[in-house]
Motif scaffolding. Structure first.
Motif, PDB file in Angstrom:
ATOM      1  N   LYS A 121      18.142   8.888 -10.313  1.00  0.00           N
ATOM      2  CA  LYS A 121      17.797   7.533 -10.754  1.00  0.00           C
ATOM      3  C   LYS A 121      16.964   6.785  -9.724  1.00  0.00           C
ATOM      4  CE  LYS A 121      21.989   7.107 -13.576  1.00  0.00           C
ATOM      5  NZ  LYS A 121      23.285   6.384 -13.749  1.00  0.00           N
ATOM      6  N   GLU A 122      16.993   7.227  -8.473  1.00  0.00           N
ATOM      7  CA  GLU A 122      16.228   6.571  -7.419  1.00  0.00           C
ATOM      8  C   GLU A 122      14.759   6.965  -7.423  1.00  0.00           C
ATOM      9  OE1 GLU A 122      18.042   6.808  -3.493  1.00  0.00           O
ATOM     10  OE2 GLU A 122      19.969   7.290  -4.428  1.00  0.00           O
ATOM     11  N   LEU A 123      14.394   7.960  -8.212  1.00  0.00           N
ATOM     12  CA  LEU A 123      13.027   8.470  -8.242  1.00  0.00           C
ATOM     13  C   LEU A 123      12.169   7.703  -9.238  1.00  0.00           C
ATOM     14  CD1 LEU A 123      13.893  12.282  -8.173  1.00  0.00           C
ATOM     15  CD2 LEU A 123      13.370  10.788  -6.242  1.00  0.00           C
ATOM     16  N   PRO A 124      10.869   7.555  -9.004  1.00  0.00           N
ATOM     17  CA  PRO A 124      10.150   8.020  -7.817  1.00  0.00           C
ATOM     18  C   PRO A 124      10.332   7.069  -6.631  1.00  0.00           C
ATOM     19  CG  PRO A 124       8.626   6.875  -9.250  1.00  0.00           C
ATOM     20  CD  PRO A 124       9.953   6.897  -9.971  1.00  0.00           C
ATOM     21  N   ILE A 125      10.215   7.615  -5.433  1.00  0.00           N
ATOM     22  CA  ILE A 125      10.194   6.823  -4.214  1.00  0.00           C
ATOM     23  C   ILE A 125       8.740   6.698  -3.784  1.00  0.00           C
ATOM     24  CG2 ILE A 125      10.933   6.715  -1.804  1.00  0.00           C
ATOM     25  CD1 ILE A 125      13.357   8.468  -2.634  1.00  0.00           C
ATOM     26  N   LYS A 126       8.250   5.460  -3.688  1.00  0.00           N
ATOM     27  CA  LYS A 126       6.838   5.215  -3.368  1.00  0.00           C
ATOM     28  C   LYS A 126       6.763   4.399  -2.075  1.00  0.00           C
ATOM     29  CE  LYS A 126       4.266   3.913  -6.867  1.00  0.00           C
ATOM     30  NZ  LYS A 126       3.792   3.189  -8.070  1.00  0.00           N
ATOM     31  N   LEU A 127       6.147   4.972  -1.055  1.00  0.00           N
ATOM     32  CA  LEU A 127       6.132   4.366   0.275  1.00  0.00           C
ATOM     33  C   LEU A 127       4.704   4.224   0.791  1.00  0.00           C
ATOM     34  CD1 LEU A 127       8.893   6.699   1.783  1.00  0.00           C
ATOM     35  CD2 LEU A 127       9.254   4.432   0.778  1.00  0.00           C
ATOM     36  N   THR A 128       4.474   3.164   1.541  1.00  0.00           N
ATOM     37  CA  THR A 128       3.171   2.991   2.185  1.00  0.00           C
ATOM     38  C   THR A 128       3.379   2.403   3.572  1.00  0.00           C
ATOM     39  OG1 THR A 128       0.922   2.125   1.899  1.00  0.00           O
ATOM     40  CG2 THR A 128       2.722   0.640   1.335  1.00  0.00           C
ATOM     41  N   ALA A 129       2.432   2.675   4.448  1.00  0.00           N
ATOM     42  CA  ALA A 129       2.488   2.132   5.805  1.00  0.00           C
ATOM     43  C   ALA A 129       1.098   2.163   6.418  1.00  0.00           C
ATOM     44  CB  ALA A 129       3.450   2.934   6.679  1.00  0.00           C
TER      45      ALA A 129
END
Length: 427
Positions: free
Chosen positions: A249-257
């Motif tokens: 349920k936590e998907l997708p994980i989308k990250l930026t930096a």
């Protein structure tokens, strides 16, 4: 790391796919190590069963008041033999693991087969290439009067370093902040701030180690505490999932930096020595998605669009290229490059690379998710530039240059530049 089940089930097919990447898989080494592993594993299991049976027998004889000395001596010998077998098994398993860590990912069936960049396929072109009624300059000459100083960078640190000051430094910062804001506000990525130094396990997880150690900068705080400067924000962001089991349920994980990136550029001597195209230190806004395996190619297309959106907003002409098997990065199953037009070179140059690594990194990182049936599966990981800040600066300096040496500011950046519309000598 590729799936060893595929190697055991159809070694010839894996060899054929890897050959399209220019990689010669050592099937003799693999088969030899795999045979030894199987034999040792079988013998180990047999001895474990024998020891268990003997231990039960000791318990029975002791309960009857019988002398079990002989059986205990036999158990001791079996335990000693078992310890030797387990040591040898671990040695073979480590040898097999060490070799497989040097093997690149298998290309997706949709990837064009080819040897090098000449076999890549252009899938899209966008934007209008400007014409100029004056002789265009490259970014080195355009930026010189506005604070772009390669001589000072070389004085401070050596070749392939840049010093920026005044309006150029401000423009560089504006580009980075605009890109970061776009990924967060328009595309739904979570902003992260990461360490810029990581341990070897992190680089092993994403595939930079052991194969590409020569391209990394490292430091240490003692003999056993070696840290590496990150070559890309992909490393700390993707390793967020290392040794974790996340809920589906936590998907997708989308990250930026927004991070600096440090690369020794081993093997690139003589290439792009002028200007900012190939630097030891540069900044990049990274996109990472950690997703369900069923959705990773949809995510790949989405991430390409996210990178394209930046270039469209900057009103820079670009094209999208599908990389062939021989030109893809080590961990990628499929890669699209975005290339921006540089007037001084009259060609497109890479500004973003977006890749689906499928389960290649997750297998190395032990990054998994738990489905609705409580079963664990490997995640798929994707990464891409959104975008490389320095190369975007290069593209803006060249595409927005004016005959008198001024530099126009793309509309979307003007708010980040205090409202100014161009950089001039007087700015």
């Amino acid at each position: 790391m590729i799936d060893t089940t595929l190697l055991r089930d159809d070694l010839a097919a894996v060899e054929k796919k890897l050959s399209t990447r220019g990689f010669n898989f050592d099937s003799k080494l693999f088969s030899s190590l795999e045979t030894q592993r199987k034999e040792l594993q079988v013998k180990t299991q047999e001895l474990q069963e024998s020891r268990n049976q003997l231990s039960k027998q000791i318990g029975i004889e002791k309960s009857k008041g019988m002398d079990s000395t002989d059986i205990m001596n036999e158990v001791s010998k079996v335990s000693s033999d078992l310890k030797d077998l387990e040591t040898n098994l671990l040695k073979i398993q480590n040898e097999l693991q060490d070799y497989l860590l040097t093997v690149p990912n298998l290309p997706h069936d949709s990837v064009p087969v080819g040897k090098n960049e000449n076999d890549n396929q252009v899938v899209k072109e966008s934007g209008t290439i400007k014409t100029y009624d004056f002789e265009v300059k490259d970014h080195v000459d355009v930026g010189f009067s506005h604070g772009l100083d390669f001589d000072l960078g070389a004085k401070l640190s050596g070749a392939r370093f840049t010093f920026m000051r005044g309006p150029i430094a401000r423009l560089h910062r504006a580009i980075a902040q605009f890109m970061l804001d776009t990924q967060i506000n328009d595309h739904g990525y979570e902003e992260c701030y990461t360490p810029f130094l990581v341990n070897a396990d992190s680089l092993l997880g994403t595939g930079q180690l052991p194969k590409f150690e020569e391209d990394l900068f490292s430091t240490s705080r003692g003999d056993d505490d070696r840290l590496f400067l990150i070559p890309t924000g992909e490393v700390p962001l993707t390793n967020l999932a290392r040794e974790l089991i996340v809920d589906e349920k936590e998907l997708p994980i989308k990250l930026t930096a927004l991070t600096p990136c440090f690369r020794s550029e081993a093997g690139s001597y003589g290439k792009d020595t002028r200007g900012m195209i190939r630097q030891h230190q540069f900044e990049k806004v990274e996109m990472v998605q950690i997703v369900h395996p069923d959705h990773s190619y949809k995510a790949l297309d989405e991430m390409v669009q996210h990178a394209e959106n930046i270039l469209s907003k900057l009103e820079l002409p670009y094209r999208v290229v599908s990389l062939c098997t021989g030109d893809m990065g080590f961990g990628a199953s499929k890669t699209y490059d975005l290339e921006v037009w540089l007037p001084s070179q009259q060609t497109y140059r890479e500004i973003s690379s977006v890749s689906n690594c499928e389960a290649f990194q997750s297998r190395r990182m032990k990054a998994r998710f738990k489905d609705s049936n409580k079963k664990n599966h490997l995640l798929h990981t994707l990464n891409g530039s959104g975008l490389a800040v320095g190369r975007a600066l290069v593209a803006i300096l060249e595409n927005y240059q004016e005959s008198n040496g001024d530099i126009g500011i793309p509309t979307v950046l003007q708010a980040y530049m205090g409202g100014i519309q161009k950089i001039s000598i007087e700015t």
